[in-house]
Design an enzyme around this catalytic site. Structure first.
Site, mmCIF file in Angstrom:
data_model
loop_
_atom_site.group_PDB
_atom_site.id
_atom_site.type_symbol
_atom_site.label_atom_id
_atom_site.label_comp_id
_atom_site.label_asym_id
_atom_site.label_seq_id
_atom_site.Cartn_x
_atom_site.Cartn_y
_atom_site.Cartn_z
ATOM 1 N N SER A 47 45.614 31.495 -61.903
ATOM 2 C CA SER A 47 44.105 32.138 -62.093
ATOM 3 C C SER A 47 43.955 32.711 -63.928
ATOM 4 C CB SER A 47 43.307 33.213 -61.105
ATOM 5 O OG SER A 47 44.301 34.123 -61.525
ATOM 6 N N LYS A 48 44.614 32.634 -64.504
ATOM 7 C CA LYS A 48 44.753 33.299 -65.280
ATOM 8 C C LYS A 48 44.417 31.960 -67.069
ATOM 9 C CE LYS A 48 46.573 37.554 -64.604
ATOM 10 N NZ LYS A 48 45.845 38.629 -65.525
ATOM 11 N N ASP A 49 43.929 31.027 -66.066
ATOM 12 C CA ASP A 49 43.228 29.612 -67.276
ATOM 13 C C ASP A 49 41.668 29.756 -67.385
ATOM 14 O OD1 ASP A 49 45.330 28.573 -66.943
ATOM 15 O OD2 ASP A 49 44.450 26.597 -66.569
ATOM 16 N N ALA A 52 41.574 33.096 -69.922
ATOM 17 C CA ALA A 52 41.462 32.652 -71.335
ATOM 18 C C ALA A 52 41.212 31.983 -72.254
ATOM 19 C CB ALA A 52 43.172 32.124 -71.496
ATOM 20 N N THR A 79 48.826 34.842 -68.588
ATOM 21 C CA THR A 79 47.997 34.333 -69.215
ATOM 22 C C THR A 79 48.427 33.757 -71.030
ATOM 23 O OG1 THR A 79 46.882 36.399 -68.547
ATOM 24 C CG2 THR A 79 46.770 35.904 -70.848
#
Length: 331
Positions: A47-49, A52, A79
């Protein structure tokens, strides 16, 4: 034509629009219907895409990130991977301060993506100069033409999920969602998606997942930071020993704490029962869901969405290693 049916300009065009998958076997003894928002389908496998890319593109629009710049960040790994991937595509240098609690797989991945990695001790106070927060700040200070992403204290972390994850879940469920279960680390995912869903239907319950050894649950209940709650734990990307401003505690209805062992065993159980290959925190979310069910949080009509934040390939030397599991007395 769907977004993925043609040619995409770059891998970054594939961020978001992850599938919602019905859970069958692992939830068969629980009341209601359960669905996993499987964020491993992002190109960076987490989910960090979302955050970022949103933070980087916002910095570009404001002229803060210029050609040849260096991106600096504090990360438990995911991340960092997203930023390393984005840096390759956009032509930035990437320097990451990583907790030594992060799996060896994550650290190796970051290095293979060309990031400069500084491994820092996890079990020190946030203000300690050795902590990954302070190391990242120091690197940013001495690195010319650098930008510190600062996900723990960046409101864009919340905004990314408010604009993408929340609307996706609302659309995918046809507005039927009754409960959202989310791991709380930086707090961006639970705050952004929870805020959007509550705006659509104020009756939606946002259920947080915290780690034993973290301060978030008690802070949510008392609004006081109790450092007596802090103790070492193994789960990555979940819980905190400080209060991130990227968490909107007013959006969250309640927290449930889970143990390292239960989260690890539950992740392995998801593999065996659903055929998905989830990360450590996904196991924590599944375990918390079972604990919430045991407290009669759900009924036969509940439509429960669990956000599974990342992929199990990041934990091959950790929860998917029998040797590691035995060393930690989990098997």
């Amino acid at each position: 034509m769907t977004r993925n049916s043609g040619i995409t300009n770059s891998i970054l065009d594939l961020v978001g629009e992850t599938p919602l998958i019905k859970l069958h076997n692992i939830t068969k003894n629980l009341p209601g219907n359960y669905y996993a928002k499987f964020e491993a389908f992002n190109p960076g496998h987490s989910s960090k895409d979302r955050i970022a890319l949103h933070i980087v593109e916002n910095a570009e629009k404001k002229g803060i990130l210029k050609k040849g710049a260096t991106i600096v960040e504090t990360t438990s790994g995911n991340t960092g991977f997203s930023l390393a991937m984005i840096s390759i595509v956009k032509g930035y240098k990437c320097i990451l301060a990583v907790s030594d609690k992060s799996s060896r797989d994550k650290i190796d991945l970051l290095k293979s993506m060309g990031a400069e990695v500084h491994v820092c001790p996890a079990n020190v106070p946030p203000e300690d100069p050795r902590s990954y927060y302070e190391v990242a700040k120091a690197i940013h200070k001495k690195t010319e033409n650098s930008v510190y992403i600062n996900q723990y204290f960046n409101e864009l972390n919340i905004e990314a999920h408010y604009r993408t994850t929340g609307p996706e879940i609302w659309e995918q469920t046809g507005g039927k969602i009754t409960h959202l279960v989310v791991a709380s680390g930086t707090g961006g995912t639970i705050s952004g998606s929870g805020k959007y869903l509550k705006e659509q239907n104020s009756k939606v319950k946002v259920l947080g997942v915290d780690a034993i050894g973290s301060v978030l649950k008690k802070y949510h209940e008392t609004k006081e930071l109790d450092l007596n709650e802090v103790s070492p734990y193994k789960i990555e990307g979940l819980g905190k020993n400080l209060i991130p401003t990227a968490t909107d505690f007013d959006v969250i209805d309640i927290y449930e704490k889970v143990s390292d062992k239960d989260a690890a065993l539950e992740a392995r159980s998801i593999v065996k029962k659903e055929g998905m290959f989830p990360g450590y925190t996904c196991g924590a979310v599944m375990q918390a869901t079972k604990q919430y069910a045991a407290k009669n949080m759900f009924s036969k009509d509940s439509f429960v969405v669990l956000i599974f934040p990342d992929h199990g390939s990041r934990y091959m030397n950790k929860i998917y290693s029998d040797e590691w599991m035995k060393q930690n007395h989990f098997l």
